[in-house]
Scaffold this motif. Structure first.
Motif, PDB file in Angstrom:
ATOM      1  N   LEU C  14       7.517  22.672  37.183  1.00 54.05           N
ATOM      2  CA  LEU C  14       8.426  23.589  36.495  1.00 54.05           C
ATOM      3  C   LEU C  14       8.275  23.514  34.977  1.00 54.05           C
ATOM      4  N   ILE C  15       8.131  22.316  34.490  1.00 55.81           N
ATOM      5  CA  ILE C  15       8.216  22.132  33.035  1.00 55.81           C
ATOM      6  C   ILE C  15       7.170  22.948  32.268  1.00 55.81           C
ATOM      7  N   PRO C  16       5.921  22.988  32.694  1.00 58.84           N
ATOM      8  CA  PRO C  16       4.975  23.834  31.960  1.00 58.84           C
ATOM      9  C   PRO C  16       5.412  25.279  31.906  1.00 58.84           C
ATOM     10  N   PHE C  17       5.999  25.741  32.997  1.00 59.07           N
ATOM     11  CA  PHE C  17       6.453  27.141  33.001  1.00 59.07           C
ATOM     12  C   PHE C  17       7.577  27.339  31.989  1.00 59.07           C
ATOM     13  N   ILE C  18       8.455  26.368  31.952  1.00 54.33           N
ATOM     14  CA  ILE C  18       9.551  26.488  30.986  1.00 54.33           C
ATOM     15  C   ILE C  18       8.986  26.505  29.570  1.00 54.33           C
ATOM     16  N   LEU C  19       8.035  25.675  29.322  1.00 51.37           N
ATOM     17  CA  LEU C  19       7.465  25.621  27.988  1.00 51.37           C
ATOM     18  C   LEU C  19       6.798  26.950  27.638  1.00 51.37           C
ATOM     19  N   MET C  20       6.103  27.516  28.641  1.00 45.71           N
ATOM     20  CA  MET C  20       5.461  28.798  28.386  1.00 45.71           C
ATOM     21  C   MET C  20       6.497  29.877  28.108  1.00 45.71           C
ATOM     22  N   PHE C  21       7.568  29.801  28.891  1.00 41.01           N
ATOM     23  CA  PHE C  21       8.641  30.770  28.677  1.00 41.01           C
ATOM     24  C   PHE C  21       9.195  30.640  27.248  1.00 41.01           C
ATOM     25  N   ALA C  22       9.337  29.408  26.847  1.00 41.06           N
ATOM     26  CA  ALA C  22       9.855  29.180  25.493  1.00 41.06           C
ATOM     27  C   ALA C  22       8.937  29.816  24.468  1.00 41.06           C
ATOM     28  N   LEU C  23       7.654  29.625  24.633  1.00 38.63           N
ATOM     29  CA  LEU C  23       6.716  30.221  23.683  1.00 38.63           C
ATOM     30  C   LEU C  23       6.804  31.739  23.723  1.00 38.63           C
ATOM     31  N   TYR C  24       6.967  32.249  24.926  1.00 32.55           N
ATOM     32  CA  TYR C  24       7.109  33.695  25.068  1.00 32.55           C
ATOM     33  C   TYR C  24       8.324  34.167  24.289  1.00 32.55           C
ATOM     34  N   VAL C  25       9.433  33.451  24.487  1.00 31.40           N
ATOM     35  CA  VAL C  25      10.662  33.834  23.789  1.00 31.40           C
ATOM     36  C   VAL C  25      10.451  33.776  22.283  1.00 31.40           C
ATOM     37  N   GLN C  26       9.756  32.742  21.861  1.00 31.15           N
ATOM     38  CA  GLN C  26       9.520  32.594  20.428  1.00 31.15           C
ATOM     39  C   GLN C  26       8.743  33.790  19.885  1.00 31.15           C
ATOM     40  N   PHE C  27       7.635  34.118  20.535  1.00 30.10           N
ATOM     41  CA  PHE C  27       6.754  35.125  19.940  1.00 30.10           C
ATOM     42  C   PHE C  27       7.143  36.545  20.325  1.00 30.10           C
ATOM     43  N   HIS C  28       7.926  36.650  21.371  1.00 28.36           N
ATOM     44  CA  HIS C  28       8.378  37.977  21.740  1.00 28.36           C
ATOM     45  C   HIS C  28       9.642  38.378  20.984  1.00 28.36           C
ATOM     46  N   GLY C  29      10.166  37.420  20.250  1.00 30.52           N
ATOM     47  CA  GLY C  29      11.421  37.663  19.547  1.00 30.52           C
ATOM     48  C   GLY C  29      11.374  38.877  18.639  1.00 30.52           C
TER      49      GLY C  29
END
Lengths: 134, 213, 140, 487, 492
Positions: C14-29
């Motif tokens: 799960l954790i890698p996915f969460i991290l990827m999601f976080a990056l997505y949120v960051q750059f999709h902001g």
């Protein structure tokens, strides 16, 4: 006076006041913090509702959809939420320390302990008279 | 829904339940934010209210116990204060522009500038981000500082930085503190009973209880 | 807690996915909801999840308190640093226009950087706070 | 040195003296010599100011502006000069006396004592030369604070209590009334300067100004007008030189001096005469005169009796100011000097009795006159001056005060003065009469230990006694100065 | 770079705080804090000089002109408050070194200075900003750091005091947010200058009235206006000495500044005083605060607590000055901001010296200290005289203007009350003096000697300032008078 147009505000004010009540009436310090959260969250809702435009959409610019809700309250509330969580964290760390020092997080007990030690004066948190001038 | 949750919070004395309900309250309000077009706020509220705050409250409860005592105090005065404050607020809304009306002054002063100009001034579609990071970027710097302040405050109070790193091991503790201070042993903290005797027998870690709750 | 195999494996997936999601949120902001703050929170929660499952001590070996602490301070420096750079480059404080030849690019770059600062601070602070609360032994 | 600069130096010099005294704390002889020399130099300086005054000069020395329009400034004028002359001259004598007294009495903390003594004199100089109400008030408060350690010198519970009363009354009156009056004056007149003819005329209604006058009179708590007189007897716990200083030179005279100065230069004699409260206050002063004398009668403790006598005598001066005519002002101003010399002689004598015979109570002083003739002789002279009979200086001031009452058409007040003089005749002369003409009490073990006081004490006492007599023979210069005040 | 001074005023401490936090040794953190506080002080003086010569300074953050962006706006009043805050910071930081080493665990000292500098950042941020929401953000920076700093006191009651402060402070902050929101919904602006124009056009209505009320109550909570002062005595009593000295001298001052900003700049004199009749509410509260809190102070046995109650009374003086709503009264109130900072700073620092040597500030612990710690106690007496308002001290200057203001309005009973409260100050200061000078200490405790110079010198710097600005008050009165005139809407 468009009463219907204000009903929403009144509902949110009711929520605010419930939070405020928890905050000032409860003797448990953790619950006070929870109350503070509820109070602040409800204020945020009130703010956001001020920025809403009927029929508007989220202020993310897209093609051909001209009505957006007001983005400024959103920004303010984002900041306020962060401030709120910062306050919560600090408050809770104080609660933990108080528990270590007193063995309790009930205001009444703490008050008794302080009285027993110092013979000090009233240290409760009365908030009455707060809005005598509002 | 929100109202019911909030009212339940007043009565409940099991603090775990209170913490969970507060989280639910936050989630519900996040939903409300979405319907009010504030998606960013909803996102944040969900993450903060239902996430971080709840974890922090649960972590605290693990340390301080979760039953609330019945208060001795009278609840009349707070009630009066609250009712008074609420009525004043309601009175204040009487001259407020109606909810959702596009003609509200709030929507016609600064906000149009953000909505209309940000595309070529900033060049990104999310106006909230534009305002947050650029038009009112300074507020956000302040916000970041607030968060940082909270960390400083929490670590100051909880002493988590170098002390108690290896919980329970006294020799490690002294080593750590010597390392930290660099100037001899740490003076004993506190005068009149700040630090009660540590009950070393019970080594329950906060995260264990938080997880269990 | 170390013997809960399903949890451990689940978390590792799960954790890698969460991290990827976080990056997505960051750059999709820039385009949708999200930004540095939310991304920082998600980053932190991924790590808190890790700490909950693998234990605080393991977590602290991976990310020592000193490090997250440094992150918290660093973020403020990144944010304010952007402001100082704009000062030095002749603009007002936090006027990103001067960061690139064209104001628009400057703005984008500036926003990206400050969001990064926010992310760093929020991540550091949240994990540090978690350490502070979780690392505390219960008294009595 | 120009006269203006001399004013500044006169204020600063005692402060420098205090510092020197502190520095020389380890060498008592050098320290005491420094004190006396400072006092001598100060008197010489003040004496140099007489000529400019006679020449009609009124030099001013603006120190600095504290607030816009409110400044710390010094100004020379005849009334202040009278006070400064008296104070600086008596400081020499008191300094001399203190040396003998403090050593004879084996007092502790002598260095502190002398230092604060010097500071108090600096305050007195500041009040004397104050160019405006603000300056006067600042130095007035400085005196209160500098004399507080002197009153509580012994540090006993009794001294502490006395100190509390002392500070309590003096500060409450000065802050509560005087400061209010000063700010009010500023608001009405837009200035605080002392000017010939006053600054308040025509600024407000008679009623307002009447209230203001009441505030000023009671605000000068150091004048000990009843009911604000309690601090004076309480302060009797202090060492006798302090009593001498308090009751003859610095503190009490500052109070009455303030009232005189306010009457002349803030209200102006003409305005004062028209105010409704003036006569009312004059009668308050008259009541104080009579009551003070009556209470003095009942006191057996010599210093307490002298204290009440002082209360009574001070109100003579207050009364003189409130008569609002030339004679009254002249009489009041002269009485500052006359009473100072007379009363300090009495205190010196009382202190000498305490040091040498260890007696405080009048009823136990029988026969002491034979062993201490000079002391009681001086006491007798001082008493004459206070009573107001020739050949002592007090006769002149009482004469002018009496004339003043007649000029004001207040025969009742004249009667008060007469009665009070008669009372003082009885309660003061009782002391030397007992000392000279009665046999010592049976239980008193006299003879071996008792002798005349140490020489500095005696010299001081003789000087003041002689001066008291001299003031009767040569009142001219004093009258001349006071005459300048009113004309 | 001089064009950027307004923002540097806030950014320099903001950047210094993480550095302090990361410093490995307390002394390094202290060095950073010291450099920061002196730099900010220098900047504040530059700003004041510039405002005096060139008029108000405006600085658009991010290059976005107000009201779109956030504006920094420095006029005479804010520059004056900046000088007060940074000046106290510059004096307290050198003092902190020894005092903090004695009272705070060594491992926490870098963090302590980080919080200290953050508190300074927040206070400065509030003062320079021209944007109401920005006020809230920086208010929280200063408040959160203050809560943490107060919680560091040695007594466990420091924790409850900090918590109490946190709760009441957060209520205050939330009220302020509500008020700001209501103003925003009626006008659409957050910029102060903009708001004042828009609100004047809008005229009074019920929403604005309520917004005004909430802002007033919120700020009053922060500034501990009676009866919302309940957090203050405990917070001041149990906080570490340095923190008490700093917060007592600055935090409430900045809150008063906020009040002035909101009442005078944003809502305007006409609305605040003619429509809302604010003076009718504030005046009685101020008078009650002055009298009752002075009385309460008399009966305290802990000297820091006594001074804390005295602070509540002194805040009453400032509010009194505001409620007089005249140039003179306002001048008095603004002057008292400055003067009280000096007075309480020196008094609390003297108490810090006592704490350093004796370990207690109970009045009984001061027996015989007049001899053992002569300079410390002399500083206390000097500060006390200033508090009482003896001429040639700063306390006298502010009382002068307040009384003058009261007399101008013809309120002589108010003037009398101010003076009566001064006498109460005599009583409570003198209680300490008597104990210190006339009672013998317990036995021959030779461990109690004069405080180290590192503590004494900063204390005496403030004491000296007490006298300097009391003897030559032309500068402060001129600045305060000009600030008051511009607040009242008159041309300075």
């Amino acid at each position: 006076m468009n009463v219907m147009g204000l009903m929403n505000y009144w509902a949110f004010i009711f929520l605010m006041m419930v939070g405020f009540y928890i905050l000032i009436s409860q003797g448990n310090l953790v619950k006070k913090i929870v109350g503070l959260n509820v109070f602040q969250t409800s204020v945020f809702i009130l703010y956001i509702s001020m920025g809403k435009i009927r029929g508007g959409t989220a202020p993310i610019l897209t093609e051909g959809d001209p009505i957006y809700s007001n983005p400024l309250p959103h920004v303010l509330i984002l900041t306020a939420i962060v401030v709120g969580v910062a306050t919560t964290a600090l408050g809770l760390s104080l609660v933990v320390r108080i528990h270590e020092a007193y063995g309790t997080v009930e205001e009444d007990d703490i008050h008794d302990l302080d009285l027993a030690v110092a013979g000090g004066e009233d240290q409760s948190f009365p908030v009455s008279g707060m809005d005598a001038r509002a | 829904m929100l109202a019911i949750t909030a009212l339940a919070l007043v009565r409940l004395r099991n603090l775990f339940a209170v913490a969970m309900l507060a989280g639910i309250y936050s989630l519900l309000s996040a939903g409300l934010f979405t319907t009010l077009d504030a998606v960013d706020v909803a996102f944040t509220e969900a993450a903060v209210g239902a996430g971080i705050s709840t974890i922090l409250v649960l972590g605290t409860l693990a340390l301080v116990g979760h039953e609330q005592k019945k208060a001795r105090r009278s609840s009349v005065i707070p009630l009066v204060v609250v009712v008074l404050t609420g009525s004043i607020l309601v009175y204040g809304t009487l001259d407020m522009p109606p909810y959702g009306d596009p003609a509200n002054p709030a929507h016609h002063h600064v906000a149009p500038h953000y909505l209309e100009e940000s595309e070529h001034e900033i060049g990104i579609p999310n106006v909230v981000t534009s305002v947050l990071a650029s038009y009112r970027g300074y507020d956000t710097l302040g916000e970041t500082t607030v968060i940082f302040t909270a960390m400083v405050g929490v670590l100051l109070l909880m002493g988590g930085l170098r002390k108690r790193e290896n919980s329970g091991e006294t020799d490690a503790e002294t080593r750590e503190s010597e390392d930290a201070s660099g100037s001899g042993p740490v003076p004993t903290h506190g005068g009149s009973g700040t630090d009660p005797p540590k009950a070393d027998g019970k080594k329950t870690h906060g995260e264990g209880d938080a997880h269990g709750g | 807690m170390e013997d809960r195999l399903i949890l451990r494996v689940g978390a590792k997936i799960l954790i890698p996915f969460i991290l990827m999601f976080a990056l997505y949120v960051q750059f999709h902001g820039d385009y949708g909801p999200g930004g540095g703050f939310q991304a920082g929170l998600i980053f932190a929660s991924a790590f808190i999840l890790y700490a909950l499952i693998f234990g605080l001590d393991t977590a602290k070996r991976v990310l020592p308190l000193g490090f997250v602490w440094f992150c918290g301070a660093l973020g403020v420096w990144i944010f304010a640093g952007v402001g100082v750079v704009t000062l030095v480059m002749g603009g007002e404080f936090l006027n990103y226009d001067v960061l690139a030849h064209e104001p628009e690019h400057g703005q984008e770059l500036g926003i990206l950087l400050v969001e990064l600062g926010v992310l760093t601070t929020v991540f550091g602070v949240m994990v540090a706070m978690f350490y502070a609360f979780a690392g505390r032994r219960q008294v009595r | 040195m120009s006269p203006a600069l001399t004013l500044g130096v006169a204020v600063v010099l005692p402060i420098v003296g205090a510092l020197i005294i502190l520095a020389l704390g380890k060498w008592p002889n050098a320290r005491d010599a420094a004190g006396i020399i400072t006092a001598g130099v100060l008197f010489a300086l003040v004496l140099r100011l007489v000529e400019p005054i006679r020449a009609g000069l009124r030099p001013e020395y603006p120190v600095l502006e504290v607030l816009p329009g409110v400044s710390l400034s010094l100004k020379l004028e005849p009334l202040g000069l009278v006070f400064a002359l008296v104070a600086s001259f008596l400081w020499i004598v008191t300094a001399l006396y203190s040396v003998g007294y403090m050593r004879g009495h084996h007092e502790k903390n002598q260095t502190r004592f002398f230092a604060f003594f010097a500071l108090a004199i600096s305050g007195a100089m500041g009040v004397a030369f104050a160019g405006n109400l603000f300056t006067l008030f600042a130095f007035y408060e400085a005196i209160t604070l500098c004399t507080f350690p002197l009153v509580t010198h012994h540090g006993t519970p009794e001294a502490k209590r006395a100190g509390r009363v002392y500070l309590g009354i003096l500060l409450s009156t000065s802050i509560g009334f005087q400061l209010l009056a000063i700010i009010w004056t500023w608001q009405l007149a837009g200035t605080l300067d002392f000017r010939d003819g006053g600054i308040l005329a025509g600024t407000a209604s008679n009623g307002v100004l009447s209230v203001l006058l009441i505030l000023f009179v009671f605000g000068a708590g150091k004048a000990a007008v009843m009911p604000f007189h309690r601090w004076l007897p309480a302060a009797m716990v202090a060492p006798t030189p302090v009593s001498a200083l308090l009751h003859a030179v610095a503190v009490v005279k500052v109070g009455v001096f303030t009232i005189l100065k306010v009457s002349v230069y803030v209200f102006g004699v003409d305005l004062l005469g028209t105010l409704a409260s003036t006569m009312w206050l004059a009668w308050v002063a008259a009541t104080t005169i009579i009551l003070g004398s009556l209470v003095a009668f009942t006191k057996d403790n010599l210093k307490a009796r002298l204290a009440y006598s002082t209360i009574s005598q001070l109100s003579y001066i207050v009364l003189g100011a409130l008569l609002a005519n030339e004679m009254g002002i002249i009489g009041g101003g002269m009485h500052i000097a006359m009473h100072a010399f007379g009363k300090i002689t009495l205190f010196f004598a009382a202190g000498a009795v305490l040091v040498c015979a260890h007696e405080k109570d009048i009823s136990r002083m029988h026969g002491l006159g034979r062993t201490m003739p000079i002391t009681f002789g001086a006491f007798f002279v001082g008493a004459l001056s206070i009573i107001g009979v020739p050949p002592a200086g007090g006769a002149w001031s009482k004469w002018f005060l009496g004339m003043g009452t007649l000029e004001a058409g207040q025969v009742g007040l004249l009667v008060v003065l007469m009665v009070s003089s008669l009372l003082s005749l009885v309660y003061l002369l009782e002391v030397p009469v007992r000392a000279f003409f009665s046999a010592p009490p049976e239980d008193a073990h006299r003879g071996d230990g008792i002798h005349e006081a140490p020489w500095p004490v005696l010299v001081a006492m003789v000087i003041t006694a002689v001066a008291t007599l001299a003031l009767f023979l040569y009142p001219g210069p004093l009258y001349e100065l006071m005459n300048m005040v009113v004309n | 770079m001089t064009a950027h001074l307004p923002v540097l005023q806030v950014i320099i401490p903001l950047l210094a705080a993480p550095l302090c936090a990361l410093a490995r040794r307390g002394r390094i953190a202290w060095g950073i804090a010291l450099a920061t506080s002196w730099t900010t002080f220098w900047i504040a003086i530059q700003l004041l000089a510039r405002v005096r010569s060139e008029g108000p300074i405006s600085y658009a953050l991010g290059g976005w002109a107000a009201p779109v962006g956030i504006e920094y706006r420095i006029d005479l009043l804010s520059a004056f408050v900046l000088v007060i805050v940074t000046g106290i910071g510059a004096v307290v930081t050198p003092y902190a070194l020894k005092s903090v080493e004695r009272e705070i665990e060594a491992a926490k000292i870098p963090l302590f200075y980080a919080a200290f500098v953050l508190c300074l950042t927040g206070l400065l941020g509030i003062t320079v900003t021209g944007d109401v929401f920005n006020v809230f953000v920086f208010l929280e920076i200063s408040s959160l750091s203050a809560y943490a700093l107060i919680g560091l006191g040695q007594d466990r009651r420091a924790l409850t005091a900090a918590f109490q402060y946190l709760i009441m402070g957060s209520i205050g902050a939330t009220f302020i947010v509500i008020g700001i929101g209501m103003m925003y919904v009626m006008t659409g602006s957050l910029n102060m200058a903009d708001l004042s124009v828009l609100l004047a056009e809008l005229g009074p209505n019920r929403t604005i009235v309520v917004a005004f009320g909430f802002l007033t109550v919120g700020i009053s909570l922060k500034l501990a206006l009676f009866p919302l002062h309940l957090w203050l005595p405990n917070a001041y009593t149990y906080a570490p000495s340095t923190v008490t000295a700093f917060i007592a001298a600055t935090a409430t001052k900045v809150a008063v500044y906020m009040l002035l900003r909101f009442f005078f700049t944003i809502f305007g004199v006409v609305f605040s005083f003619d429509v809302m009749q604010l003076d009718r509410v504030l005046l009685p509260l101020a008078l009650i605060a002055i009298v009752t809190m002075s009385l309460v102070a008399i009966f305290q046995t802990n000297v820091k607590r006594m001074l804390a109650y005295s602070s509540v009374a002194q805040i009453g003086y400032m509010i009194l000055g505001i409620s007089l709503a005249s140039v003179t009264g306002l001048t008095g109130g603004i002057l008292h901001l400055f003067n009280h900072a000096l007075i309480k700073g020196s008094l609390f620092m003297a108490m810090g010296c006592v704490m350093y040597r004796v370990g207690s500030v109970e009045i009984d612990a001061m027996r015989g200290l007049g001899k053992k710690m002569p300079w410390t106690m002399a500083a206390f007496v000097a500060g006390g005289l200033s508090l009482i308002g003896v001429p040639l001290t700063v306390g006298f200057i502010s009382k002068w203007y307040l009384i003058l203001g009261a007399l101008e309005r013809g309120w002589w009973p108010v003037a009398a009350l101010i003076l009566a409260a001064s006498l109460m100050a005599v009583v409570y200061i003198w209680r300490v003096v008597e104990v210190a000078y006339f009672q013998e200490g317990p036995g021959e405790d030779s461990s109690i000697v004069e405080a180290p110079l590192a503590l004494l010198i900063p204390t005496w710097v403030l004491v000296f300032a007490n006298f300097y600005f009391g003897i030559d008050a032309t500068f402060t009165t001129e600045v305060a008078g000009a600030a008051a005139r511009s607040l009242m809407g008159l041309v300075p």
